[in-house]
Every structure is written in structure tokens, then in C-alpha cells.
Scaffold this motif. Sequence first.
Motif, PDB file in Angstrom:
ATOM      1  N   LEU A 138      46.297  42.014  35.082  1.00 49.77           N
ATOM      2  CA  LEU A 138      44.953  41.611  35.472  1.00 49.77           C
ATOM      3  C   LEU A 138      44.703  41.913  36.952  1.00 49.77           C
ATOM      4  CD1 LEU A 138      42.299  40.212  34.653  1.00 49.77           C
ATOM      5  CD2 LEU A 138      43.348  38.058  35.332  1.00 49.77           C
ATOM      6  N   LEU A 139      45.674  41.615  37.791  1.00 48.76           N
ATOM      7  CA  LEU A 139      45.526  41.918  39.217  1.00 48.76           C
ATOM      8  C   LEU A 139      45.427  43.418  39.459  1.00 48.76           C
ATOM      9  CD1 LEU A 139      48.007  39.354  40.799  1.00 48.76           C
ATOM     10  CD2 LEU A 139      45.509  39.340  40.928  1.00 48.76           C
ATOM     11  N   GLU A 140      46.176  44.205  38.731  1.00 52.52           N
ATOM     12  CA  GLU A 140      46.100  45.662  38.880  1.00 52.52           C
ATOM     13  C   GLU A 140      44.727  46.176  38.445  1.00 52.52           C
ATOM     14  OE1 GLU A 140      49.412  47.159  36.661  1.00 52.52           O
ATOM     15  OE2 GLU A 140      50.846  46.704  38.262  1.00 52.52           O
ATOM     16  N   GLU A 141      44.194  45.609  37.354  1.00 52.91           N
ATOM     17  CA  GLU A 141      42.866  46.016  36.904  1.00 52.91           C
ATOM     18  C   GLU A 141      41.804  45.658  37.944  1.00 52.91           C
ATOM     19  OE1 GLU A 141      42.232  44.193  33.111  1.00 52.91           O
ATOM     20  OE2 GLU A 141      43.775  45.412  32.121  1.00 52.91           O
ATOM     21  N   SER A 145      39.503  48.256  39.926  1.00 50.34           N
ATOM     22  CA  SER A 145      38.041  48.185  39.878  1.00 50.34           C
ATOM     23  C   SER A 145      37.462  48.049  41.290  1.00 50.34           C
ATOM     24  CB  SER A 145      37.578  47.031  38.992  1.00 50.34           C
ATOM     25  OG  SER A 145      37.921  45.791  39.573  1.00 50.34           O
ATOM     26  N   ILE A 146      38.119  47.313  42.155  1.00 54.26           N
ATOM     27  CA  ILE A 146      37.658  47.200  43.548  1.00 54.26           C
ATOM     28  C   ILE A 146      37.807  48.543  44.247  1.00 54.26           C
ATOM     29  CG2 ILE A 146      38.166  46.163  45.805  1.00 54.26           C
ATOM     30  CD1 ILE A 146      38.841  43.593  44.314  1.00 54.26           C
ATOM     31  N   GLY A 147      38.906  49.213  44.006  1.00 51.94           N
ATOM     32  CA  GLY A 147      39.129  50.532  44.607  1.00 51.94           C
ATOM     33  C   GLY A 147      38.108  51.550  44.131  1.00 51.94           C
ATOM     34  N   SER A 148      37.757  51.529  42.846  1.00 52.26           N
ATOM     35  CA  SER A 148      36.770  52.487  42.340  1.00 52.26           C
ATOM     36  C   SER A 148      35.368  52.151  42.854  1.00 52.26           C
ATOM     37  CB  SER A 148      36.799  52.517  40.809  1.00 52.26           C
ATOM     38  OG  SER A 148      36.407  51.268  40.277  1.00 52.26           O
ATOM     39  N   GLU A 149      35.045  50.858  43.045  1.00 47.52           N
ATOM     40  CA  GLU A 149      33.743  50.475  43.596  1.00 47.52           C
ATOM     41  C   GLU A 149      33.609  50.933  45.038  1.00 47.52           C
ATOM     42  OE1 GLU A 149      33.132  46.287  43.148  1.00 47.52           O
ATOM     43  OE2 GLU A 149      33.126  46.392  40.972  1.00 47.52           O
TER      44      GLU A 149
END
Length: 159
Positions: A138-141, A145-149
Motif C-alpha cells: 500500500l505504501l509503495e502504491e 501515485s504521488i510520484g506520477s502526480e
Amino acid sequence: MNHMKDKKSKAKRTVSGVITVEMTYIVPMIFFIFVMIIYTVFYYHDKNILIGAAGETAVVAAQMTRKPETDGKADLTEFYRERIQGKLILFPHTEVSIEESEKRVRVNVYAERKKMKLQIRQSASIVEPERKIRRKRLLEEVKDSIGSESTVEKERGGM
């Protein structure tokens, strides 16, 4: 000449009698030491079997608490008894108590024979690796997602 033979034979009889008297003191001590060595070997044999069985019972109890189909209920005392059945020499009768908490399972064993007593405690942690693995995923996801945003925002801001 005859007189010298008499002295030698008398000396032999005296020496052999002394050895007999000395052996009456030495042989029981040697026998006692031998018996004590045997008892010591039996004591440590039983101790190792009880330690192994208690440790195995603690690990099985920790694993059983995690299984939903068993609800953590199992006859652990019977499991322990099966592990030691027919293996003990000096301590044939033992008492076992199993304590379960949220994080640990403790197995306490008490054995006694005459003046010899043996108390063993083994414990195992109740671990939940699947919970840690799910949390890590979950933390990796979230991180992805933060990195892609942030890359999307950089691309928008760069135009």
C-alpha cells in the motif's frame, strides 16, 4: 633358603589382603560415580526432549492463532503430550501450561522426580507477516501515485 620363601609368601599374602581391603572402599565409590554419570545423562536427555517439545508447541500455537479456520483453538496440551510420549526416561510425568497473549505464546513445563526438579519455559512471537506485506504494498502504491502526480504537474507546469 626355606626361611626366605616363607618371608616372600607371607609378604604376598599381606599385600593381597591389603588390596582386598582397599577395593572394598574404592569399588563402591566407582560404582556411585558411574550411577551418578548415568543419572546426569538421563537428566539432560529428558531436559533436551522437554525443551524441544515445548518450543515446537509454542511455534505451532503461534501459527494456529493466525489461521482463521481454526479460530486459534487447538488442543495444544495434547499436541505437547504426543511429542514427548515414550521418549522420557527420568521424568515420565510432566505438567504443562500454555499461556496465550496478543503478541506471544508461552509454554511452561514442570517435571519432578524425587529431589530432582525441572522447569522449562519456551515462547514464540505471534507474527503477522501478511499484514506487513500488505502495508508495504500500500505504501509503495501511494508512493508511486504521488510520484506520477508530481511528474504530471511538472509536465503541465513546463508547457
